[in-house]
Design a protein around this motif. Structure first.
Motif, PDB file in Angstrom:
ATOM      1  N   THR A   1      10.049  44.044  56.631  1.00  0.00           N
ATOM      2  CA  THR A   1      10.624  43.888  57.965  1.00  0.00           C
ATOM      3  C   THR A   1      10.336  42.514  58.540  1.00  0.00           C
ATOM      4  O   THR A   1      10.782  42.208  59.649  1.00  0.00           O
ATOM      5  CB  THR A   1      10.061  44.951  58.933  1.00  0.00           C
ATOM      6  N   GLY A   2       9.582  41.702  57.820  1.00  0.00           N
ATOM      7  CA  GLY A   2       9.262  40.367  58.300  1.00  0.00           C
ATOM      8  C   GLY A   2       8.169  40.338  59.344  1.00  0.00           C
ATOM      9  O   GLY A   2       8.045  39.379  60.097  1.00  0.00           O
ATOM     10  N   SER A   3       7.336  41.373  59.391  1.00  0.00           N
ATOM     11  CA  SER A   3       6.252  41.427  60.373  1.00  0.00           C
ATOM     12  C   SER A   3       5.131  40.479  59.952  1.00  0.00           C
ATOM     13  O   SER A   3       4.704  40.481  58.797  1.00  0.00           O
ATOM     14  CB  SER A   3       5.724  42.852  60.492  1.00  0.00           C
ATOM     15  N   ILE A   4       4.630  39.681  60.914  1.00  0.00           N
ATOM     16  CA  ILE A   4       3.633  38.652  60.649  1.00  0.00           C
ATOM     17  C   ILE A   4       2.458  38.817  61.601  1.00  0.00           C
ATOM     18  O   ILE A   4       2.640  39.047  62.796  1.00  0.00           O
ATOM     19  CB  ILE A   4       4.220  37.235  60.847  1.00  0.00           C
ATOM     20  N   ALA A   5       1.236  38.670  61.086  1.00  0.00           N
ATOM     21  CA  ALA A   5       0.030  38.598  61.919  1.00  0.00           C
ATOM     22  C   ALA A   5      -0.725  37.331  61.557  1.00  0.00           C
ATOM     23  O   ALA A   5      -0.787  36.954  60.385  1.00  0.00           O
ATOM     24  CB  ALA A   5      -0.856  39.826  61.699  1.00  0.00           C
ATOM     25  N   MET A   6      -1.311  36.679  62.571  1.00  0.00           N
ATOM     26  CA  MET A   6      -2.025  35.431  62.358  1.00  0.00           C
ATOM     27  C   MET A   6      -3.535  35.639  62.404  1.00  0.00           C
ATOM     28  O   MET A   6      -4.040  36.506  63.134  1.00  0.00           O
ATOM     29  CB  MET A   6      -1.625  34.404  63.423  1.00  0.00           C
ATOM     30  N   SER A   7      -4.258  34.821  61.649  1.00  0.00           N
ATOM     31  CA  SER A   7      -5.709  34.777  61.778  1.00  0.00           C
ATOM     32  C   SER A   7      -6.063  34.147  63.129  1.00  0.00           C
ATOM     33  O   SER A   7      -5.247  33.431  63.714  1.00  0.00           O
ATOM     34  CB  SER A   7      -6.308  33.948  60.640  1.00  0.00           C
ATOM     35  N   PRO A   8      -7.270  34.390  63.653  1.00  0.00           N
ATOM     36  CA  PRO A   8      -7.618  33.829  64.965  1.00  0.00           C
ATOM     37  C   PRO A   8      -7.526  32.312  65.032  1.00  0.00           C
ATOM     38  O   PRO A   8      -7.202  31.761  66.090  1.00  0.00           O
ATOM     39  CB  PRO A   8      -9.061  34.312  65.176  1.00  0.00           C
ATOM     40  N   ASP A   9      -7.772  31.619  63.917  1.00  0.00           N
ATOM     41  CA  ASP A   9      -7.657  30.156  63.933  1.00  0.00           C
ATOM     42  C   ASP A   9      -6.248  29.678  63.583  1.00  0.00           C
ATOM     43  O   ASP A   9      -5.996  28.470  63.523  1.00  0.00           O
ATOM     44  CB  ASP A   9      -8.681  29.511  62.998  1.00  0.00           C
ATOM     45  N   ASN A  10      -5.338  30.627  63.359  1.00  0.00           N
ATOM     46  CA  ASN A  10      -3.916  30.341  63.105  1.00  0.00           C
ATOM     47  C   ASN A  10      -3.655  29.579  61.806  1.00  0.00           C
ATOM     48  O   ASN A  10      -2.556  29.058  61.620  1.00  0.00           O
ATOM     49  CB  ASN A  10      -3.293  29.570  64.279  1.00  0.00           C
ATOM     50  N   THR A  11      -4.600  29.541  60.902  1.00  0.00           N
ATOM     51  CA  THR A  11      -4.369  28.855  59.627  1.00  0.00           C
ATOM     52  C   THR A  11      -3.809  29.791  58.555  1.00  0.00           C
ATOM     53  O   THR A  11      -3.269  29.316  57.551  1.00  0.00           O
ATOM     54  CB  THR A  11      -5.667  28.232  59.096  1.00  0.00           C
TER      55      THR A  11
END
Length: 372
Positions: free
Chosen positions: A67-77
């Protein structure tokens, strides 16, 4: 810098050389960099430089599109993506496309689907998803209890759940608070402690107690792109009737929202603007929490303190979701097709377009800010 002039004054030459040296150093004093992330078919993660609106890099994702769902790490890397028909989770370093995490959730006797639900813990050590398991018997399928699954990110390319806790059905989008509760977007908005499994009510929707003249909300947590305001936001539709006969033709129809402050975990539920057109997702202006933008067939701007729509811009086609730059000046509208439409947040005028290699369908549109 190349110096070609002949200088009569050693002092002038020295000053220019010093200036050249400072110029050489200056590019390394860079500001925070914002990237826009989305997934397109057949299955690629795109990292877009928001200073130029050009694709910086494209990462190939294993398996067929989910579905193209994305989650980021807290530092956004690092970005974590649901793939393989939403059965598996893959993590990528968005600076170089290296794959650093893999969780294959199904087995020969158990099929696991995660829909839209994926988020990372506040300290970046764990990943959470809501699993919807189906046990495969020889003669039948057995639908099992949904559960929150907890993964250790340091387990890398062979991650397995380290804890699971039962949760409600119908949960789609989730997010993590600073207190490391996981917000569960379902029929009601709830929060779960991923250490103990304890669940609390955050915002009643299907079970709200607003009175007999109000229609229970129709809510759907397909997208919640609230990172620029550090919030989880879920729109809903409701109606206020003029009598208990519930005449739909004379009712007042409203857009509302449940919004959770991810710093404090506190929530508000409020009717925002009259229902005049379809909105698939809201985002909040990071400069003013009363200003919301919505997208679907139109891009719209609203002041919820006045229950007022400020501007509407017709779009070239349907767009499922949107996001905004950190300074609040630029809106990116995406999903559905293969282009991201770029707009000025003051006027909603279109100021650009980003063409991708395939359609985004239901994919997220995430903003990752990498600190200098």
């Amino acid at each position: 810098m190349k110096l070609t002039n002949t200088f009569k004054s050693a002092g002038l030459a020295g000053s220019l050389v010093m200036g050249a040296a400072l110029s050489a150093v200056a590019p390394y004093a860079m500001a925070d960099q914002e990237y826009l992330l989305t997934v397109t078919r057949p299955n690629q993660l795109h990292v877009i430089d928001m200073s130029t609106n050009e694709i910086a890099r494209t990462c190939d994702i294993p398996g067929p599109f989910g579905t193209g769902s994305i989650a980021m790490s807290p530092d956004n890397t690092h970005a974590y993506v649901l793939s393989n028909g939403t059965k598996d989770i893959y993590g990528f370093d968005i600076r170089n496309c290296d794959m650093t995490f893999k969780a294959e959730q199904s087995s020969p006797t158990l099929q696991v689907i995660s829909m839209q639900s994926i988020t990372v813990s506040a300290d970046g050590t764990e990943l959470y998803t809501v699993q919807n398991p189906v046990k495969k018997h020889r003669d039948r399928f057995e639908v099992m209890q949904p559960r929150l699954a907890v993964f250790n990110i340091e387990d890398g390319m062979n991650a397995k759940p380290v804890r699971t806790f039962p949760v409600d059905r119908r949960i789609t989008k989730i997010a993590t608070t600073a207190q490391n509760e996981v917000i569960l977007g379902g029929a009601d908005l709830k929060a779960i402690n991923p250490e103990t499994g304890d669940i609390r009510m955050v915002s009643k929707l299907a079970n709200w107690e607003k009175g007999p003249l109000w229609l229970p909300p129709d809510a759907f947590a397909m997208h919640s792109q609230g990172e620029q305001a550090n919030e989880y936001i879920m729109p809903y539709v409701t109606a206020k009737f003029d009598s208990e006969e519930w005449n739909f033709e004379t009712a007042e129809w409203w857009w509302g929202m449940s919004r959770v402050d991810l710093e404090t975990g506190e929530a508000e539920r409020v009717e925002t603007i009259p229902f005049e057109f379809i909105i698939f997702n809201f985002i909040t202006d990071p400069r003013d929490s009363n200003i919301l933008y919505g997208s679907f067939n139109t891009l719209s701007k609203h002041d919820i303190s006045k229950n007022e729509t400020l501007a509407v811009h017709e779009l070239g086609h349907t767009y499922y979701d949107l996001n905004i730059s950190g300074d609040g000046k630029t809106i990116y509208v995406g999903g559905t097709s293969s282009d991201i439409s770029v707009h000025d947040s003051e006027t909603l005028d279109k100021i650009g377009s980003i063409q991708l290699t395939g359609d985004m369908s239901t994919s997220d549109l995430r903003v990752a800010t990498i600190k200098d």
